[in-house]
Design a protein around this motif. Structure first.
Motif, PDB file in Angstrom:
ATOM      1  N   THR A   9       0.798  -1.229   0.000  1.00 24.08           N
ATOM      2  CA  THR A   9       0.000   0.000   0.000  1.00 24.08           C
ATOM      3  C   THR A   9       0.830   1.279   0.000  1.00 24.08           C
ATOM      4  OG1 THR A   9      -1.728  -1.166   1.233  1.00 24.08           O
ATOM      5  CG2 THR A   9      -1.823   1.242   1.238  1.00 24.08           C
ATOM      6  N   ALA A  10       1.894   1.320   0.771  1.00 23.60           N
ATOM      7  CA  ALA A  10       2.665   2.557   0.927  1.00 23.60           C
ATOM      8  C   ALA A  10       3.264   3.052  -0.378  1.00 23.60           C
ATOM      9  CB  ALA A  10       3.776   2.352   1.958  1.00 23.60           C
ATOM     10  N   SER A  11       3.432   2.169  -1.355  1.00 21.57           N
ATOM     11  CA  SER A  11       4.013   2.567  -2.643  1.00 21.57           C
ATOM     12  C   SER A  11       2.963   2.985  -3.659  1.00 21.57           C
ATOM     13  CB  SER A  11       4.840   1.415  -3.220  1.00 21.57           C
ATOM     14  OG  SER A  11       4.007   0.316  -3.577  1.00 21.57           O
ATOM     15  N   SER A  12       1.686   2.910  -3.316  1.00 26.54           N
ATOM     16  CA  SER A  12       0.624   3.190  -4.276  1.00 26.54           C
ATOM     17  C   SER A  12       0.726   4.571  -4.927  1.00 26.54           C
ATOM     18  CB  SER A  12      -0.743   3.023  -3.607  1.00 26.54           C
ATOM     19  OG  SER A  12      -1.788   3.217  -4.519  1.00 26.54           O
ATOM     20  N   PRO A  13       1.083   5.645  -4.200  1.00 24.96           N
ATOM     21  CA  PRO A  13       1.176   6.955  -4.855  1.00 24.96           C
ATOM     22  C   PRO A  13       2.231   7.021  -5.957  1.00 24.96           C
ATOM     23  CG  PRO A  13       1.044   7.211  -2.475  1.00 24.96           C
ATOM     24  CD  PRO A  13       1.271   5.753  -2.743  1.00 24.96           C
ATOM     25  N   GLU A  14       3.157   6.060  -5.985  1.00 23.05           N
ATOM     26  CA  GLU A  14       4.208   6.065  -7.003  1.00 23.05           C
ATOM     27  C   GLU A  14       3.773   5.413  -8.308  1.00 23.05           C
ATOM     28  OE1 GLU A  14       8.231   5.145  -5.246  1.00 23.05           O
ATOM     29  OE2 GLU A  14       6.985   4.700  -3.488  1.00 23.05           O
ATOM     30  N   GLY A  15       2.557   4.890  -8.359  1.00 22.51           N
ATOM     31  CA  GLY A  15       2.026   4.332  -9.594  1.00 22.51           C
ATOM     32  C   GLY A  15       1.976   2.820  -9.599  1.00 22.51           C
ATOM     33  N   ASP A  16       1.233   2.287 -10.557  1.00 25.78           N
ATOM     34  CA  ASP A  16       1.002   0.851 -10.614  1.00 25.78           C
ATOM     35  C   ASP A  16       2.289   0.061 -10.849  1.00 25.78           C
ATOM     36  OD1 ASP A  16      -1.682   1.167 -10.164  1.00 25.78           O
ATOM     37  OD2 ASP A  16      -2.274   0.923 -12.263  1.00 25.78           O
ATOM     38  N   ALA A  17       3.213   0.609 -11.640  1.00 26.89           N
ATOM     39  CA  ALA A  17       4.444  -0.136 -11.936  1.00 26.89           C
ATOM     40  C   ALA A  17       5.246  -0.388 -10.667  1.00 26.89           C
ATOM     41  CB  ALA A  17       5.284   0.609 -12.963  1.00 26.89           C
ATOM     42  N   VAL A  18       5.366   0.622  -9.823  1.00 27.01           N
ATOM     43  CA  VAL A  18       6.115   0.466  -8.567  1.00 27.01           C
ATOM     44  C   VAL A  18       5.362  -0.458  -7.623  1.00 27.01           C
ATOM     45  CG1 VAL A  18       7.020   1.673  -6.543  1.00 27.01           C
ATOM     46  CG2 VAL A  18       7.248   2.697  -8.824  1.00 27.01           C
ATOM     47  N   PHE A  19       4.059  -0.234  -7.496  1.00 24.64           N
ATOM     48  CA  PHE A  19       3.224  -1.077  -6.633  1.00 24.64           C
ATOM     49  C   PHE A  19       3.348  -2.547  -7.043  1.00 24.64           C
ATOM     50  CE2 PHE A  19      -0.716  -3.143  -5.424  1.00 24.64           C
ATOM     51  CZ  PHE A  19      -1.048  -2.594  -4.192  1.00 24.64           C
ATOM     52  N   ASP A  20       3.218  -2.817  -8.335  1.00 25.02           N
ATOM     53  CA  ASP A  20       3.284  -4.193  -8.825  1.00 25.02           C
ATOM     54  C   ASP A  20       4.675  -4.792  -8.660  1.00 25.02           C
ATOM     55  OD1 ASP A  20       0.619  -4.003  -9.517  1.00 25.02           O
ATOM     56  OD2 ASP A  20       1.003  -3.608 -11.642  1.00 25.02           O
ATOM     57  N   ASP A  21       5.700  -3.947  -8.753  1.00 22.31           N
ATOM     58  CA  ASP A  21       7.068  -4.441  -8.576  1.00 22.31           C
ATOM     59  C   ASP A  21       7.280  -4.936  -7.150  1.00 22.31           C
ATOM     60  OD1 ASP A  21       9.903  -4.787  -9.411  1.00 22.31           O
ATOM     61  OD2 ASP A  21      10.253  -3.196  -7.943  1.00 22.31           O
ATOM     62  N   TRP A  22       6.812  -4.159  -6.151  1.00 21.27           N
ATOM     63  CA  TRP A  22       6.961  -4.609  -4.766  1.00 21.27           C
ATOM     64  C   TRP A  22       6.138  -5.870  -4.509  1.00 21.27           C
ATOM     65  CZ3 TRP A  22      10.977  -3.628  -2.311  1.00 21.27           C
ATOM     66  CH2 TRP A  22      11.602  -2.382  -2.359  1.00 21.27           C
ATOM     67  N   ALA A  23       4.963  -5.935  -5.101  1.00 22.61           N
ATOM     68  CA  ALA A  23       4.156  -7.148  -4.956  1.00 22.61           C
ATOM     69  C   ALA A  23       4.893  -8.355  -5.539  1.00 22.61           C
ATOM     70  CB  ALA A  23       2.818  -6.958  -5.660  1.00 22.61           C
ATOM     71  N   SER A  24       5.469  -8.192  -6.710  1.00 21.72           N
ATOM     72  CA  SER A  24       6.181  -9.295  -7.365  1.00 21.72           C
ATOM     73  C   SER A  24       7.406  -9.718  -6.563  1.00 21.72           C
ATOM     74  CB  SER A  24       6.605  -8.883  -8.772  1.00 21.72           C
ATOM     75  OG  SER A  24       5.480  -8.636  -9.586  1.00 21.72           O
ATOM     76  N   ARG A  25       8.109  -8.749  -6.004  1.00 22.72           N
ATOM     77  CA  ARG A  25       9.284  -9.086  -5.189  1.00 22.72           C
ATOM     78  C   ARG A  25       8.883  -9.900  -3.964  1.00 22.72           C
ATOM     79  NH1 ARG A  25      13.430  -3.940  -4.801  1.00 22.72           N
ATOM     80  NH2 ARG A  25      13.029  -3.033  -6.869  1.00 22.72           N
ATOM     81  N   GLY A  26       7.792  -9.504  -3.341  1.00 22.23           N
ATOM     82  CA  GLY A  26       7.333 -10.248  -2.171  1.00 22.23           C
ATOM     83  C   GLY A  26       6.936 -11.669  -2.524  1.00 22.23           C
ATOM     84  N   LEU A  27       6.206 -11.826  -3.619  1.00 20.21           N
ATOM     85  CA  LEU A  27       5.804 -13.164  -4.052  1.00 20.21           C
ATOM     86  C   LEU A  27       7.023 -14.034  -4.342  1.00 20.21           C
ATOM     87  CD1 LEU A  27       2.854 -12.287  -6.464  1.00 20.21           C
ATOM     88  CD2 LEU A  27       2.669 -13.410  -4.227  1.00 20.21           C
ATOM     89  N   ALA A  28       8.003 -13.486  -5.055  1.00 16.51           N
ATOM     90  CA  ALA A  28       9.188 -14.252  -5.420  1.00 16.51           C
ATOM     91  C   ALA A  28      10.016 -14.630  -4.195  1.00 16.51           C
ATOM     92  CB  ALA A  28      10.038 -13.455  -6.407  1.00 16.51           C
ATOM     93  N   HIS A  29      10.137 -13.703  -3.254  1.00 14.40           N
ATOM     94  CA  HIS A  29      10.949 -13.941  -2.052  1.00 14.40           C
ATOM     95  C   HIS A  29      10.416 -15.121  -1.249  1.00 14.40           C
ATOM     96  CE1 HIS A  29      13.221 -13.054   1.619  1.00 14.40           C
ATOM     97  NE2 HIS A  29      12.075 -13.132   2.278  1.00 14.40           N
TER      98      HIS A  29
END
Length: 239
Positions: free
Chosen positions: A39-59
């Motif tokens: 959530t905290a990255s949402s103001p930075e746009g969908d690309a950043v938000f999705d990148d953090w989501a993907s990193r968490g899933l992969a980790h």
């Protein structure tokens, strides 16, 4: 407030945090899942938000730990019954980085935040990095503010009402010379200030803590500083 906590200064989903994950999962109750909330990255746009989501899933997938992303971008999402139900009986909820003040005002008094607090009471673990910890005090810094004046501090989530948090603590002066001292001076006298270095975590139950990772945790209480290196334990009542 009961529960287990991992408060990271930076470095979410990096290799070193597997030790943090194990520490939490050894203690938390629940179904073994980790729920990642960018959530905290949402103001930075969908690309950043999705990148953090993907990193968490992969980790977590790499470690064989069940993981889901809770795609909460705003207060409407945070009050959505289906979103809240997804948290369910998870063992860990993880809030990654971004803007602490945005995270606090998005979650405050929502159905999701109430569910998080209920989860902590049953033994779920809370993990947060950068904004995921800086939002937890009585006040939260707004990372879009360029001057350290009264506009920096916005209402926080008050999960730890006795503390003001400074993630990236050992890197602040690299961002701007003298920033560490100016940040500390912006915290009112008599308040507990907790600085967590980069690639470092403090893990504990809200009172007793252990330091994991590369560096240390710095605590100012009653004008006196104490530093706790990786591997050490200390007591600081934040709840």
């Amino acid at each position: 407030m009961s529960g287990w906590f991992a408060l990271l200064g930076s470095g979410e989903f990096a290799e070193w945090t597997h030790e943090v994950d194990r520490w939490l999962l050894d203690r938390a109750t629940g179904d073994g899942r980790v729920v990642v909330v960018p959530t905290a990255s949402s103001p930075e746009g969908d690309a950043v938000f999705d990148d953090w989501a993907s990193r968490g899933l992969a980790h977590y997938a790499a470690a064989g730990i069940p993981v889901e992303v809770l795609p909460v971008r705003d207060r409407v999402d945070a009050d959505d019954a289906a979103m809240v139900a997804q948290l369910g009986n998870a063992s860990i909820i993880f809030f990654s980085g971004g803007n602490p003040a945005y995270l606090a005002r998005t979650l405050a008094d929502t159905a999701l935040w109430l569910a998080v607090k209920r989860g902590l009471d049953r033994g779920m673990a809370y993990a947060g990095c950068s904004a995921g910890i800086a939002s937890l005090g009585q006040m939260a810094p707004d990372s879009t503010v360029s001057h350290l004046d009264e506009s920096l501090w916005q209402p926080g989530l008050s999960l730890f009402p006795k503390a003001w948090f400074g993630p990236h603590w050992d890197a602040l002066d690299r961002y701007a010379p003298g920033l560490t001292e100016r940040f500390a001076a912006s915290v009112p006298e008599g308040q507990l200030l907790v600085g967590v270095d980069e690639d470092t975590a403090m893990v504990g139950d809200g009172k007793s803590w252990r330091v994991l990772g590369r560096s240390g945790v710095h605590v100012r209480e009653s004008a006196a500083w104490s530093t706790h290196a990786s591997g050490s334990t200390f007591t600081a009542t934040l709840t």
